[in-house]
Design an enzyme around this catalytic site. Structure first.
Site, PDB file in Angstrom:
ATOM      1  N   HIS A   1      33.988  37.531  31.627  1.00 48.23           N
ATOM      2  CA  HIS A   1      35.400  37.865  31.374  1.00 48.23           C
ATOM      3  C   HIS A   1      35.817  37.477  29.960  1.00 48.23           C
ATOM      4  CE1 HIS A   1      39.459  38.574  33.603  1.00 48.23           C
ATOM      5  NE2 HIS A   1      39.543  38.930  32.329  1.00 48.23           N
TER       6      HIS A   1
ATOM      7  N   ARG B   1      39.447  44.578  35.998  1.00 48.95           N
ATOM      8  CA  ARG B   1      39.608  43.404  36.855  1.00 48.95           C
ATOM      9  C   ARG B   1      38.611  43.500  37.981  1.00 48.95           C
ATOM     10  NH1 ARG B   1      42.058  40.874  33.872  1.00 48.95           N
ATOM     11  NH2 ARG B   1      44.059  39.793  34.020  1.00 48.95           N
TER      12      ARG B   1
ATOM     13  N   GLU C   1      35.672  36.205  40.914  1.00 48.76           N
ATOM     14  CA  GLU C   1      35.157  35.436  39.778  1.00 48.76           C
ATOM     15  C   GLU C   1      35.859  34.075  39.686  1.00 48.76           C
ATOM     16  OE1 GLU C   1      36.309  38.402  36.729  1.00 48.76           O
ATOM     17  OE2 GLU C   1      37.657  36.873  35.901  1.00 48.76           O
TER      18      GLU C   1
HETATM   19  C1  GLV Z   1      42.396  39.513  30.519  1.00 50.32           C
HETATM   20  O1  GLV Z   1      41.702  39.893  31.418  1.00 50.32           O
HETATM   21  C2  GLV Z   1      43.777  39.863  30.403  1.00 50.32           C
HETATM   22  O2  GLV Z   1      44.346  40.414  31.352  1.00 50.32           O
HETATM   23  O3  GLV Z   1      44.353  39.571  29.347  1.00 50.32           O
END
Ligand code: GLV
Length: 328
Positions: free
Chosen positions: A285, A238, A267
């Site tokens: 991401h 993250r 982001e």
């Molecule tokens: C993506 O980042 C998730 O947490 O599934």
């Protein structure tokens, strides 16, 4: 029929499934990002379908008193205040398990692309700058046999370690709050080390810890200073776990060789200094983004909503606070 809000775009077939159980208000193709609109559209709704956004906090729950279930198709749930939900009898679910292998594939691929300078060399080629073969043209670091460092050894960290150990002959070191069972350590050939040792010894560091206030800037200037100048850092966890400004500076000054980032602080904005340095691979991401896996994640969120509110049999399969059941 209970009413729910689908606050993010989702597969048509998943929406159709939800419509069999609920009166569905869907955001269509445009996620609901404005908080006022989210609160407005949640009035009278018992459930909401989300992912790593939007933010669901105490103030929003207080403004949306009918809400009883917040079901996310993401595994990370730092956008949802789970204790605040529990205190108000609101069920929360996430989507663990179904994305483990896909995310590990991507984490490994991003680490390899970073070590072998794939993005940087492709940009060079596309720019028409390739004029000759040279012994040192985009010479990077080896992956096979190098020491893989894993920060955060949950399901995804273990799947990445397995790829490194079994597929690429990498010695694996890891740091995690809790140690793995000895049998799992043995299977992965993984050795627990303290965080400073992980930083010092890893040739390729892959970060897979969930975000929480405790993991904010877990890797900052002090940790980067411990790393080898030849090392790489890959973050598929993250934004906020890594101090992006400190990382950009370390990359600019070549204090580490390269980085691969799929997640960013703030982001979808990206720290401008990261866009200026060539030795970083940047992706938006997408670590869990294979079509079958994204569909499985969405269906798991739908399963949770249907079990919680749609008259489905059984318990929500991946509830984070099942103690709130049965729902009021
Ligand atoms: C993506 O980042 C998730 O947490 O599934």
């Amino acid at each position: 029929m209970n009413q729910i809000l689908v606050a993010i775009p989702v597969f048509d077939d998943v929406l159709a499934r939800l419509r069999e159980h609920f009166e569905v208000d869907s955001c269509g193709d445009a996620p609901i990002t404005a908080r006022d609109e989210l609160i407005h559209r949640l009035q009278g709704r018992r459930g909401v379908f989300v992912a790593g956004t939007p933010t669901i906090d105490a103030a929003l729950l207080d403004a949306c008193p009918d809400l009883r279930a917040v079901c996310s198709m993401a595994v990370g749930f730092n956008n949802i205040d789970v204790p605040a939900c529990t205190a108000r009898g609101v069920l929360v679910s996430n989507a663990p398990g179904v994305l483990t292998e896909t995310t590990a594939d991507f984490g490994f691929a991003l680490m390899m692309a970073t070590a072998r300078r794939i993005a940087e060399s492709e940009h060079f080629l596309r720019a028409g700058r390739w004029t000759e073969w040279r012994y040192d043209l985009f010479a990077g670091a080896d992956v096979h046999g190098a020491t893989l460092g894993v920060l955060g050894m949950g399901r995804i960290g273990q799947a990445i370690a397995r790829r490194g150990a079994l597929g690429f002959g990498m010695p694996v070191i890891y740091h995690n709050r809790s140690r793995l069972d000895a049998a799992v350590e043995q299977e992965l050939g993984a050795r627990w080390v303290d965080k400073a040792t992980l930083m010092r010894e890893a040739d390729h560091l892959v970060i897979v810890v969930p975000y929480s206030p405790a993991s904010h800037h877990l890797v900052g200037a002090a940790e980067l200073a411990l790393m080898k100048p030849t090392a790489t850092l890959t973050n598929v966890a993250r934004g906020g776990v890594v101090d992006d400004a400190a990382l950009a500076q370390a990359l600019r000054e070549r204090r580490i060789a390269a980085a691969g980032l799929d997640v960013f602080e703030g982001e979808p904005a990206v720290h401008p200094a990261l866009l200026e340095v060539p030795n970083v691979v940047l992706t938006p991401h997408i670590a869990s983004a294979s079509l079958p896996t994204r569909r499985a994640m969405a269906n798991l969120a739908a399963d949770n909503l249907i079990a919680a509110l749609g008259g489905g049999a059984g318990q929500p399969p991946t509830a984070l606070n099942p103690e709130v059941l049965p729902l009021r």
